[in-house]
Design an enzyme around this catalytic site. Structure first.
Site, PDB file in Angstrom:
ATOM      1  N   ASP A   1      30.054  32.171  38.985  1.00  0.00           N
ATOM      2  CA  ASP A   1      30.277  32.957  37.781  1.00  0.00           C
ATOM      3  C   ASP A   1      29.035  32.830  36.914  1.00  0.00           C
ATOM      4  OD1 ASP A   1      32.923  33.727  38.403  1.00  0.00           O
ATOM      5  OD2 ASP A   1      33.715  31.852  37.619  1.00  0.00           O
TER       6      ASP A   1
ATOM      7  N   ASP B   1      34.995  39.634  39.697  1.00  0.00           N
ATOM      8  CA  ASP B   1      36.074  39.465  38.725  1.00  0.00           C
ATOM      9  C   ASP B   1      36.290  40.741  37.916  1.00  0.00           C
ATOM     10  OD1 ASP B   1      36.307  36.812  39.534  1.00  0.00           O
ATOM     11  OD2 ASP B   1      35.091  36.041  37.875  1.00  0.00           O
TER      12      ASP B   1
END
Length: 176
Positions: free
Chosen positions: A120, A139
């Site tokens: 991330d 995501d």
């Protein structure tokens, strides 16, 4: 089936390539010492992180990837069934499912390739009332797809209710 494959054939590779390239960039640039690149005037920070857990860092156990990989595969199977069953003209449903599937595959690639978890790098974003957790391109695809899928189911439910009400009104007229 041609429309479904067309959506899958355009959306899937575009998002997977973007996800892989941006995660690779994050690993190479954001992990390194030195100044951080500025994104959107600093309103959206870029922060390298790995997430071994589920959404929002929810974790179970010391090595959860062996739990999350089968869960992801089961979710992909379910989404694939929904995609096959989706009406050919229900573009919203098809696009939403393709987005969810693509995002799930993007994060699954990270879980399979290494034990550090999903890469991330976007965020955390200060929304004024909370900090939105760090996320990635996959995501975003999952989140957008999930919202669109909910809208698709809601629209289908409204159409079914309307058709049921019209059928009930029609049968009441026939009995007169």
């Amino acid at each position: 089936m041609k429309r479904k494959l067309a959506f899958l054939g355009t959306i899937f590779p575009a998002i997977i390539v973007a996800d892989i390239l941006t995660k690779r960039w994050a690993v190479n640039v954001l992990q390194a010492e030195g100044p951080r690149p500025d994104f959107l005037g600093g309103y959206v920070p870029l922060t390298f992180a790995t997430n071994r857990g589920a959404a929002f860092g929810i974790s179970i156990g010391d090595d959860p990837r062996w739990v999350f990989i089968p869960i992801a595969l089961a979710a992909l199977a379910l989404m694939s069934v929904l995609l096959v069953r989706a009406h050919e003209r229900d573009h919203l449903r098809i696009v939403s499912l393709v987005l969810v599937v693509t995002g799930a595959v993007g994060n699954l690639i990270d879980r399979i390739r290494w034990d550090r978890g999903v890469v991330d790098f976007i965020g955390p974003v200060d929304l004024g009332f909370m900090h939105w957790p760090i996320f990635n391109v996959a995501d975003m695809a999952i989140s957008c797809g999930a919202v669109l899928l909910a809208v698709s189911f809601w629209m289908e439910e409204r159409a079914l209710r309307r058709a049921g009400a019209e059928a009930a009104a029609g049968s009441a007229d026939d009995s007169d």
